[in-house]
Design an enzyme around this catalytic site. Structure first.
Site, PDB file in Angstrom:
ATOM      1  CE  LYS A  52       0.578  -6.736  -5.447  1.00  0.00           C
ATOM      2  NZ  LYS A  52       0.651  -5.476  -6.167  1.00  0.00           N
ATOM      3  CD  GLN A  96      -1.739  -3.630  -8.283  1.00  0.00           C
ATOM      4  OE1 GLN A  96      -1.515  -4.079  -7.166  1.00  0.00           O
ATOM      5  NE2 GLN A  96      -1.037  -3.997  -9.343  1.00  0.00           N
ATOM      6  CG  ASP A 119       4.839  -1.672  -4.519  1.00  0.00           C
ATOM      7  OD1 ASP A 119       5.055  -2.904  -4.491  1.00  0.00           O
ATOM      8  OD2 ASP A 119       3.821  -1.161  -5.029  1.00  0.00           O
TER       9      ASP A 119
END
Ligand code: NAD
Length: 279
Positions: A52, A96, A119
């Site tokens: 990322k 994460q 997200d």
């Protein structure tokens, strides 16, 4: 002969489009910045976080990685999320997953400001998706819509079957296909006669989490087959939820694993970061 949908190439195309957009934004005084929080040192998570970071660098998004020890308390993690929520220089926040067992994932996700939830996992964004309002869409299903459209397939009026009903893939996938005017069926572990159901699909999305589960007898001749699964087999080779070798011969198009859905997930995260900065 089936078309192999090249997720790497489509993701690269999207990243190049974003790179140009980030440059244009910068000349207008807008910059994009993503904060990534990683708890513990799970090797797979470290790879994802690093990918990322590299993708952000490529398109010109500033990224900051916060590495917290495995034993960090939920309060400390929530305090960091709170600080990042208040930081005007940060547009996107990503925690994460998975988190260690002593931390409640839902509490952490809902602590992220919905405006920075790149997200798209916050319940507010999930709700917005359901009612067709603008919000952040989870990256994997958003990427799948792009894969289908950019490969030249229509969704409108098509029989779409999604196998899997998770909050991060199956459910948002179904909502997005519905938004695109597909006729959508969601199948899951309790679905009766799964083969019959999945064989109706013009567009079949497999998000089951079981290696090579979908064999040719689950697939209609000429279907577009999207494989979300990622598995590493005993011989270290990667495979998906679809048995590529048998389905390939029957489908009109199929995504490979690796190189199908995976690269799109990161590309759509970057899209959400750019969108967050613009808003
Ligand atoms: P999950 O375990 O949360 O959900 C799996 C779903 O499959 C469940 O809803 C369950 O009802 C359904 N299911 C399980 N067994 C079934 C069966 N026998 N018949 C029909 N349905 C069945 O998984 P998830 O988070 O949605 O992920 C699914 C897969 O996609 C996993 O392999 C995961 O690693 C992968 N994944 C890939 C990406 C990517 O970027 N490519 C992103 C997210 C998830």
């Amino acid at each position: 002969m089936s078309q192999i949908i090249d997720g790497k190439a489509i993701a690269a195309q999207i990243k190049d489009e974003l790179k140009e957009e980030v440059m244009r934004m910068r000349s207008g005084g807008i910059s994009a910045a993503l904060a990534v929080i990683q708890v513990g040192r799970d090797p797979a998570s470290s790879i994802y976080v690093n990918n990322k970071k590299k993708a952000c660098e490529y398109v010109g998004i500033h990224s900051e990685v916060y590495e917290l020890p495995e034993e960090v308390s939920q309060e400390e993690l929530l305090a960091l999320v709170g600080r990042l929520n208040r930081d005007d220089k940060i547009n996107g926040i990503l925690v994460q997953l998975p988190l260690p067992g002593h931390i409640n994932e839902e509490s952490v996700i809902t602590a992220i400001s919905p405006k920075k939830d790149v997200d798209g996992f916050h319940t507010e964004n999930a709700g917005r998706l359901m009612v067709g309002k603008k919000g952040f869409i989870p990256c994997t299903p958003a990427g799948i819509i792009q894969l289908i459209k950019r490969s030249g397939f229509d969704i409108e009026g098509k029989e779409c079957v999604v196998i899997g009903r998770s909050n991060i893939v199956g459910k948002p996938m179904a909502a997005l296909l519905l938004q695109e005017n597909g006729t959508v069926t969601v199948a899951h572990s309790k679905t009766a006669h799964l083969k019959e159901v999945s064989s109706r699909a013009d567009i079949l999305v497999a998000a089951i989490g079981k290696p090579k589960f979908i064999t040719a007898d689950y697939v209609k001749e000429g279907a577009v087959v999207i494989d979300v699964g990622i598995h590493r087999m005993a011989d270290r080779k990667m495979c998906g939820d679809v048995d590529f070798d048998s389905v390939y011969k029957k489908a009109a198009a199929i995504t490979p694993v690796p190189g199908g859905v995976g690269p799109m997930t990161i590309a759509m995260l970057l899209c959400n970061c750019v969108e967050a900065a613009k808003r």
